[in-house]
Design an enzyme around this catalytic site. Structure first.
Site, short mmCIF file in Angstrom:
data_model
loop_
_atom_site.label_atom_id
_atom_site.label_comp_id
_atom_site.label_asym_id
_atom_site.label_seq_id
_atom_site.Cartn_x
_atom_site.Cartn_y
_atom_site.Cartn_z
N HIS A 151 0.84 -1.19 0.00
CA HIS A 151 0.00 0.00 0.00
C HIS A 151 0.88 1.25 0.00
O HIS A 151 1.18 1.79 1.06
CB HIS A 151 -0.91 -0.01 1.22
CG HIS A 151 -1.88 -1.15 1.24
ND1 HIS A 151 -1.54 -2.42 1.64
CD2 HIS A 151 -3.19 -1.23 0.90
CE1 HIS A 151 -2.59 -3.23 1.55
NE2 HIS A 151 -3.61 -2.53 1.11
N ASP A 168 -10.22 6.05 5.64
CA ASP A 168 -11.66 5.96 5.34
C ASP A 168 -12.24 4.65 5.85
O ASP A 168 -13.35 4.62 6.38
CB ASP A 168 -11.90 6.07 3.83
CG ASP A 168 -11.64 7.48 3.31
OD1 ASP A 168 -12.33 8.40 3.75
OD2 ASP A 168 -10.72 7.64 2.49
N ILE A 171 -10.64 7.92 -0.90
CA ILE A 171 -10.29 6.79 -1.79
C ILE A 171 -10.15 5.53 -0.95
O ILE A 171 -9.50 5.54 0.09
CB ILE A 171 -8.94 7.06 -2.51
CG1 ILE A 171 -9.10 8.14 -3.57
CG2 ILE A 171 -8.41 5.76 -3.15
CD1 ILE A 171 -9.94 7.77 -4.77
N ARG A 227 -21.34 -17.23 37.48
CA ARG A 227 -21.19 -15.78 37.32
C ARG A 227 -21.21 -15.08 38.68
O ARG A 227 -20.48 -14.11 38.91
CB ARG A 227 -22.27 -15.21 36.41
CG ARG A 227 -23.68 -15.38 36.93
CD ARG A 227 -24.70 -14.65 36.05
NE ARG A 227 -26.06 -14.99 36.44
CZ ARG A 227 -27.08 -14.15 36.48
NH1 ARG A 227 -26.91 -12.89 36.14
NH2 ARG A 227 -28.29 -14.54 36.83
N GLU A 243 -19.86 -4.22 22.34
CA GLU A 243 -18.95 -5.31 22.64
C GLU A 243 -17.66 -5.22 21.83
O GLU A 243 -16.57 -5.54 22.32
CB GLU A 243 -19.62 -6.66 22.36
CG GLU A 243 -20.88 -6.93 23.17
CD GLU A 243 -22.13 -6.30 22.56
OE1 GLU A 243 -22.04 -5.68 21.48
OE2 GLU A 243 -23.20 -6.44 23.18
N PHE A 255 -22.71 -13.04 22.60
CA PHE A 255 -22.25 -11.81 21.98
C PHE A 255 -20.73 -11.71 21.92
O PHE A 255 -20.18 -10.70 21.49
CB PHE A 255 -22.90 -10.61 22.65
CG PHE A 255 -24.41 -10.71 22.57
CD1 PHE A 255 -25.02 -11.01 21.36
CD2 PHE A 255 -25.21 -10.56 23.68
CE1 PHE A 255 -26.40 -11.16 21.27
CE2 PHE A 255 -26.59 -10.71 23.60
CZ PHE A 255 -27.18 -11.00 22.39
N HIS A 262 -30.04 -15.56 21.97
CA HIS A 262 -29.18 -15.26 23.11
C HIS A 262 -28.49 -16.50 23.68
O HIS A 262 -27.72 -16.37 24.62
CB HIS A 262 -30.00 -14.58 24.21
CG HIS A 262 -30.33 -13.14 23.91
ND1 HIS A 262 -30.90 -12.74 22.72
CD2 HIS A 262 -30.16 -12.00 24.63
CE1 HIS A 262 -31.07 -11.42 22.74
NE2 HIS A 262 -30.63 -10.96 23.88
N ARG A 302 -25.47 -18.64 33.95
CA ARG A 302 -26.50 -17.79 34.55
C ARG A 302 -27.12 -18.50 35.75
O ARG A 302 -27.41 -17.89 36.77
CB ARG A 302 -27.61 -17.53 33.52
CG ARG A 302 -28.76 -16.75 34.10
CD ARG A 302 -30.00 -16.76 33.20
NE ARG A 302 -31.03 -15.90 33.74
CZ ARG A 302 -32.33 -16.00 33.49
NH1 ARG A 302 -32.76 -16.91 32.65
NH2 ARG A 302 -33.19 -15.19 34.04
#
Lengths: 688, 688
Positions: A30, A162, A194, A370, A433, A459, A495, A542
């Site tokens: 590049h 960009d 560009i 958790r 996230e 997620f 989920h 959970r």
């Protein structure tokens, strides 16, 4: 700008010639941006940034993130000119095997590269993370210093293309940077209109500067295109804008730098052809003629230019020495701070920290992993000040907020529920996230801080590109991924992770850790934090999981967690079948083993919280857990079986989920989808 | 608004009571938004949108996308009131096994749900895709109709939450929607400043309306909070804004609707507690008192209200009948168009289309499979007008532009390189892979169009959440993922997929297709297009691959591709070892088999372009390709081995890549990383 000489101008043109030459070698790369951004990069590296080419780990250095990683020459040529360790031969070996100059900048590979970039948008998120890390570090070490006076004050600069601007991750990170009032961050947008498909008008017509104003940034425009009428590289204007950006300390700064890609390349400036392909011999020659270089020579650097630019080495040493005085002054007054600083720099943990880890009593009803993780974080917060983190708007669900700890928030961004200070330690990423992942990487590369971030396991897909980069860079970041199966229940298939454990284990260098109960969760955190050379995903339930009676009733201690897999409960006598479970399904294996024992079948239960750690053990240990002679094996995991085939072998059976979940209570789903002790017993008998 | 009656007001309050009651059942769900958005949803469903509860597939209907999928009750209660097929019992069984009312709206499961939502931000992308699909469909069927007069003109409405706004995917899609001037799209932002972590000020402080102005959208604000001073549900103001949005046809419309979540719930309005948890019995009663309902009753609907709202059934039939006239008038003048419309509606392909598929002559040097794919697309473009697509700014690299086909671009967005029209067929997504994925889903659910989108395989990670949703919804979209291995070469490890094939195969319902040569590529496209019930990822090489001499020299025809795996070249006599390759590594297996034959070892070469298709074949076929008796097996794929263990078995060996790549020429990398015929031979001998 003031002090700019003809040698500086010639050095800038040297950058262009070198960029054009370097890409001719591999015939791919590049060149365009490296050519047109030459004055901006030169200004930053030679005139603006405080850094020391002889010590690229100097903590007081300004940071530079090339989010436009494809323009790696923008960095490499400045490293060459500035004396950071690259020489002409390195530029000549661009993009070749074992060179210091790979196709995209690689962290840990080339001195001076602050972070691996290339996947677009990531660098913007990394830079936001660095800016947050700098504030947190200052808060830990030198909170009372007046702005700009601390040895821990530095600037973060980033250049975005960009493509970086189009990627959603940069939008996420930039919106959050506005909320966080990151005054130490300056983002230069190389607005050349560009990209690979040429004129960006086909896909990007927004008013990006206005968008950044909407985020609450300090926005300036430096238009070298003079609104399309004539091109002039007004370096003073850019320098002034950078100075103004530093002056604004209550907001991040955005500089809309309007350029023509590959300028002044006569035939290819302003074209997509100059973006991602070599210019070709003719155009390289034409470019050299335009800038007054000998078109017959390649990699031709005037010794006077190099001597001039290598002056940065001494200037860097001087700046470093000057800074060292302020650091020493700080250190002499802050013995504890200095000790912490040195500890963090070495990525060592507080001696004896592990004594703070909680243990959990046996409890058949148990606790969600958790929740156990939340208790671990609360217990560790006082002894590990470097440990901080938060959630992508799921703090209460991810249990990522240690009790009583302050949020990391500017004064005017605090809420009734979350108070704190700009130096706090609980992060609020919003429902972003992907930015969370990139920010964590930025935090991990720029300081010794240990950071974690939470969301639902499903997620993890949203942040996967950043997780991959953490793995590639071997960064010690921790993902707290909760709601780890159909056990999530009523929210339904969108989920409920099914394929995610396998998909994450597929990433080289990522530890995927799914503890079976509260004590394994504590050991999981311990083991994760003891690793400083890799990321880990902590996979948490959970729903409540029984806390096994450790060291009694045939149950092993939880320290086997550190080995990735261990015999949780053995059969009486050599096992006929091995039941391998992870996380919430280990309890099914335990119950199945009891049933099998009642049926006269000897079944060993192996808990396998981390396959990666298990495979790091020596063969003797692995054989002791999974004897090669026992071919009858069953894996039990509420996800696809794909990854288990190697461990269970041809004779093995997998109790798995090969389709998406459904919306119902967790207990109903486990029953309907065949996650019961009876099914495990059935699979064991089949395998035998 | 005009015509609004007391019954309408009572119906709106009925929505609130039902939402509060419904979540009390599972004791989990999202009541707050359903309560406060009741008037907006009711206005849309009962007064604004043109739809027919008796025929939710009516092509002329307005579309509604609940991007805030967690507020599923916003939909379900309107479906109940409007007579779309849900009754009170369905609301009572919210979020339970086998109910019509799962925790998030599921496409294909509940009549009226246009697309599965829940993962935030996706719905905004879907809506943008629907708006694009409507324009393309109009261009195919009724291009010359005056605006608003075609039976194929309809509106797309979407409701977004704070979370949708924070996710980067919505930024990507919204920026592109501005570029595309999608005048048929209206996005209502439920700006209630509350998410799970309560007050969004901790993570979202931007001026979102200004951001949408920057994207070039038509932006209106409807402030029911009266700048925080008093709350009034000014339904007329919202209705007027929706009308103004329809009037503006050269830009998409954004309505910043400022609400208080859960209003008028007296104790929980404006709190995070109302977002994702049941209100609790006391608060439900208090809410009912505020709105004048009997607090002792649940699911209590005044028959007069239901009779009033079910009037929508007849109004919908009337609107449909009215539309039918315009459709019939169009059809009578457009026999070809009508035939195409019917074909697309049934997702059938043009009879004989497959004759247009190219075949490729044997060629040892060969052609990159991406280039072969480009030739296929060019050949199919004339016979399959419904096939359209593009790339995330990698058109030239992904070979996704059929020769000579026009771009899908408004007049003022065209470039020198890409011309076309608003009705064109080449899509330019910009560097926005995630939005591309969601847009493709929106296209696939809303019309019979077949869409494809390209990027590098590595960047499938950026779009993974949308790919998962396509799989969950069983949508026939095709991903063109090129540069499929270290064969990408110099760009280095950030751009080289290693784990991606396995990670994608892990997604239930996604076909991962990696052809070995040009003819397999044509067959891959054929087979993919013949499936209308699932997505597929077409995995293509950057580098040239030999085109095998089909039906000669012992090579089989390429039609075996359709079976997912087939014997490409058999040994003479029963094989001692089976070499299973995919894509660019099949050639290594072929050469290794030749070497093994020379050594007197009988090796069969199996090309396995699609494991999913292979496992759909009957057992007899699979046994014919991979006889159970042949335990010596080698997989050859330039990626991790994890997914191959099941196919190669305990005795098998994998020639694989278990770490990240590097920056160098492709040939060097294959050699350095052990992808050579010699290594395959070595593995085969080990396996035997």
């Amino acid at each position: 700008p003031e002090g700019w000489t003809d040698l500086d101008t010639k050095a800038v043109d040297t950058v262009r010639a070198l960029a054009a030459d370097a890409v001719q070698g591999p015939q791919a790369g590049h060149p365009g941006t490296a050519i047109s951004l030459a004055p901006a990069a030169y200004l930053l590296f030679q005139k603006v940034m405080r850094h020391d080419p002889s010590d690229t780990n100097w903590v007081g250095r300004d940071r530079f993130v090339l989010s436009a990683g494809h323009s790696c020459l923008t960095l490499y040529i400045q490293f060459y000119l500035g004396g950071f360790g690259l020489e002409l031969d390195d530029l000549k070996s661009l993009r070749t095997w074992d060179s210091k100059t790979p196709g995209h900048p690689e962290y840990g590979h080339t001195a001076g590269v602050e972070v691996t970039t290339g996947p677009l948008g990531q660098g913007v998120g990394n830079a936001v993370g660095m800016a947050m890390a700098a504030r947190r570090q200052r808060g830990l070490l030198d909170p009372d210093a007046a702005p700009g006076t601390s040895p821990f004050d530095y600037q973060i600069y980033s250049i975005a293309s960009d493509g970086d601007i189009e990627e959603g991750i940069s939008s996420e990170a930039s919106s959050l940077a506005g909320t966080q009032r990151l005054g130490n961050l300056t983002l230069i947008y190389d607005n050349n209109k560009i990209s690979i498909e040429d004129d960006t008008n086909i896909a990007l017509s927004e008013d990006t500067a206005k968008r950044y104003e909407a985020y609450g940034w300090h926005v300036q425009t430096v238009d070298w295109t003079n609104d399309g009428k004539s091109y002039g590289e007004n370096i003073k204007a850019l320098n002034d804008a950078l100075a103004a950006a530093r002056e604004v300390t209550d907001r991040p700064s955005f500089i809309d730098l309007r350029t023509i890609i590959a300028w002044p390349s006569p035939g290819k400036q302003g074209t997509g052809a100059a973006h991602g392909s070599s210019l070709g011999d003719d155009e390289v020659k034409a470019l050299k003629e335009v800038i007054g270089f000998d078109a017959s020579k390649t990699f031709d650097v005037d010794p006077a230019v190099l001597e001039h630019t290598r002056g940065l080495v001494q200037r860097g040493k001087d700046a470093h020495a000057e800074w060292q005085k302020s650091f020493d002054a700080w250190a002499s007054k802050n013995a504890d701070g200095k000790a912490m600083f040195e500890r963090l720099t070495k990525r060592e943990l507080t001696p004896g920290w592990e004594k703070a880890l909680p243990t959990f009593d046996a409890d058949e009803k148990g606790v969600a992993s958790r929740a156990a993780s939340g208790k671990v974080l609360t217990a560790l917060a006082p002894v590990l000040p470097e440990l901080w983190g938060g959630s992508a708007d799921l703090a209460g669900s991810n249990n990522t907020t240690p009790d009583g700890q302050p949020s990391f928030l500017p004064e005017d961004r605090q809420s009734k529920k979350f108070s704190g200070s700009p130096y706090g330690r609980v992060l609020h990423f919003g429902i972003r996230e992907h930015a969370m992942g990139a920010i964590m990487n930025g935090i991990a590369v720029s300081t010794g801080l240990r950071v974690y971030g939470g969301t639902f396991l499903t997620f993890s897909d949203y942040m996967r590109p950043s997780v991959r980069l953490a793995s590639l860079m071997k960064l010690p970041v921790t993902y707290v991924w909760t709601h780890d199966s159909i056990g999530l229940g009523e929210d339904g298939p969108t989920h409920q992770p099914v394929e995610h454990l396998t998909a994450l284990r597929a990433i080289p260098g990522l530890d995927v850790v799914r503890p079976a109960d509260a004590n394994e969760t504590a050991w999981a955190w311990k083991t994760i934090l003891e690793h400083s050379d890799r990321p880990a995903g902590l996979i948490l339930s959970r729903q409540a999981l029984p806390t096994f009676p450790r060291d009694t009733d045939g149950f092993a201690a939880a320290d086997g967690t550190a080995k990735g897999g261990y015999v949780l409960k053995d059969s009486e006598g050599d096992p006929e079948v091995i039941l391998i479970g992870t996380g919430s399904e280990v309890q099914l294996a335990v119950k199945a083993a009891e049933q099998l024992a009642a049926d006269g079948v000897k079944a060993r239960v192996v808990s396998m919280p981390c396959v990666e750690w298990f495979f790091e053990q020596d063969e003797a240990y692995r054989e002791s857990v999974l004897p090669a002679g026992v071919k009858a094996r069953v894996s039990v995991e509420a996800g696809i079986a794909l990854g288990w085939r190697g461990l269970i072998g041809d004779a093995g059976r997998a109790v798995s989920l090969e389709h998406f979940g459904a919306s119902a209570a967790a207990g109903v789903l486990f029953e309907e989808f065949g996650f019961t002790p009876a099914k495990v017993v059935e699979a064991a008998n089949e395998s035998i």
